[in-house]
Design a protein around this motif. Sequence first.
Motif, PDB file in Angstrom:
ATOM      1  N   ILE A  20      41.373  38.771  38.146  1.00 39.90           N
ATOM      2  CA  ILE A  20      40.442  39.673  38.610  1.00 39.90           C
ATOM      3  C   ILE A  20      40.898  40.951  38.785  1.00 39.90           C
ATOM      4  O   ILE A  20      41.730  41.341  39.725  1.00 39.90           O
ATOM      5  CB  ILE A  20      39.556  39.146  39.900  1.00 39.90           C
ATOM      6  N   SER A  21      40.332  42.028  38.116  1.00 43.47           N
ATOM      7  CA  SER A  21      40.551  43.323  38.267  1.00 43.47           C
ATOM      8  C   SER A  21      39.927  44.026  39.676  1.00 43.47           C
ATOM      9  O   SER A  21      39.003  43.473  40.176  1.00 43.47           O
ATOM     10  CB  SER A  21      40.384  44.277  37.046  1.00 43.47           C
ATOM     11  N   LYS A  22      40.511  45.134  40.071  1.00 46.30           N
ATOM     12  CA  LYS A  22      39.911  45.747  41.301  1.00 46.30           C
ATOM     13  C   LYS A  22      38.503  46.169  41.065  1.00 46.30           C
ATOM     14  O   LYS A  22      37.631  46.131  41.871  1.00 46.30           O
ATOM     15  CB  LYS A  22      40.626  46.855  41.738  1.00 46.30           C
ATOM     16  N   SER A  23      38.037  46.574  40.034  1.00 43.03           N
ATOM     17  CA  SER A  23      36.720  46.970  39.595  1.00 43.03           C
ATOM     18  C   SER A  23      35.727  45.629  39.791  1.00 43.03           C
ATOM     19  O   SER A  23      34.371  45.902  39.806  1.00 43.03           O
ATOM     20  CB  SER A  23      36.516  47.470  38.317  1.00 43.03           C
ATOM     21  N   GLU A  24      36.286  44.435  39.677  1.00 40.69           N
ATOM     22  CA  GLU A  24      35.487  43.134  39.596  1.00 40.69           C
ATOM     23  C   GLU A  24      35.466  42.628  41.092  1.00 40.69           C
ATOM     24  O   GLU A  24      34.892  41.487  41.260  1.00 40.69           O
ATOM     25  CB  GLU A  24      35.875  42.182  38.845  1.00 40.69           C
ATOM     26  N   ARG A  43      37.724  38.588  47.129  1.00 36.77           N
ATOM     27  CA  ARG A  43      38.000  39.500  48.336  1.00 36.77           C
ATOM     28  C   ARG A  43      39.460  39.878  47.838  1.00 36.77           C
ATOM     29  O   ARG A  43      40.380  38.899  47.950  1.00 36.77           O
ATOM     30  CB  ARG A  43      38.001  38.464  49.785  1.00 36.77           C
ATOM     31  N   MET A  44      39.453  41.214  47.814  1.00 37.64           N
ATOM     32  CA  MET A  44      40.700  41.584  47.318  1.00 37.64           C
ATOM     33  C   MET A  44      41.269  42.920  48.116  1.00 37.64           C
ATOM     34  O   MET A  44      41.402  44.169  47.761  1.00 37.64           O
ATOM     35  CB  MET A  44      40.757  42.003  45.963  1.00 37.64           C
ATOM     36  N   GLY A  45      41.486  42.690  49.560  1.00 40.51           N
ATOM     37  CA  GLY A  45      41.794  43.737  50.616  1.00 40.51           C
ATOM     38  C   GLY A  45      43.287  44.119  50.372  1.00 40.51           C
ATOM     39  O   GLY A  45      44.018  43.534  49.509  1.00 40.51           O
ATOM     40  N   HIS A  51      41.651  36.307  47.530  1.00 40.42           N
ATOM     41  CA  HIS A  51      41.051  34.953  47.347  1.00 40.42           C
ATOM     42  C   HIS A  51      39.687  35.042  46.864  1.00 40.42           C
ATOM     43  O   HIS A  51      38.897  35.942  47.059  1.00 40.42           O
ATOM     44  CB  HIS A  51      41.492  34.124  48.357  1.00 40.42           C
ATOM     45  N   PHE A  52      38.971  34.067  46.861  1.00 42.35           N
ATOM     46  CA  PHE A  52      37.334  33.775  46.685  1.00 42.35           C
ATOM     47  C   PHE A  52      36.876  33.058  47.874  1.00 42.35           C
ATOM     48  O   PHE A  52      37.772  32.426  48.616  1.00 42.35           O
ATOM     49  CB  PHE A  52      37.232  32.987  45.320  1.00 42.35           C
TER      50      PHE A  52
END
Length: 234
Positions: A20-24, A43-45, A51-52
Motif C-alpha cells: 500500500i502506498s502512503k497516498s492509499e 494504518r501507516m503511522g 497494518h490493517f
Amino acid sequence: MELRNPFGLRNNKIILIEDISKSEKGLQCNCVCPSCNEPFEARMGEIRRHHFAHSGKGCDEINAYMTGLYMLLNEFILDGNVLHLPPLIIGFRLSDHSYIIEENIEKNTWFCSSLINEKNEIQLFEKTNVLFQSSHIETSNNKPQAIIAEANGRKLAIRITPPNTVCKIGEVKKYKDYPTIKVDFSTSGDTIQQSKKSDFYCYLLENNDIYKWVYNPLIKKAYPEIIKRAKSHY
C-alpha cells in the motif's frame, strides 16, 4: 500485545500492507477484511508497524489474520507456483526391552525432516516440487481449516502453523484422511509483517524447511520393515 494484521482484501485478492502506498492510507486503500468483508483501513503511522484494522467493530482479529494468511498461500498455489514437499522419512525406536508390533507401531513412529540415522529411519521418497492444478480453502464456522490442493488426481491437505506473535495452536494434526503437510510460520511473524506480496512468494519458494509432513498413508508401506528391524534388535 495488540495484533498487527498485514493482510487486506481488495478486488477479491489479498494485498499486503507493505504494497500500500502512503497516498492509499486510511480508508483510501479500498480494502476489506478477508474474514468478514467489513471495511479495512490502512494504518501507516511513523511509530507502530504498518497494518490493517477494522474501521468499525469488525470480527475476531486472529481469525482475520489467519484467513488472510490461508488466502495468500492459496493464491500462491493458484498463481502457478510450485509447492515444496519434503522427503517422506519415517523415524522409529529400537528398544532392548520391547519391540514394535502392529498394535503399537503408530505410537512408535514419526516423521523426520532429514535422514540422519538409517538404522532408525526409513526414507520412502525424496523431496519434490509439485505444481497443483487446483486448490481451495475448506472452512468450519467461518474459520479456515486447510487448503485442499490437487495434482494429477491426487489431493493434499495443507495446514498452517501461525506465527508465535499471532497465536499458539499446539500440534498441527492431519486433516480428515488426506495426506497432510503443515507450513510452519511460527518464527516468520516479522518476515510476513514486513513483506510485500512478491517478497512473501519468494520466501515460500526459497525456504524449504518450513514445509513438514503431518500425515501420509504411505507410511504403512514401511511398517513391515520397521517391525522386522525392531524384532531383530530386541
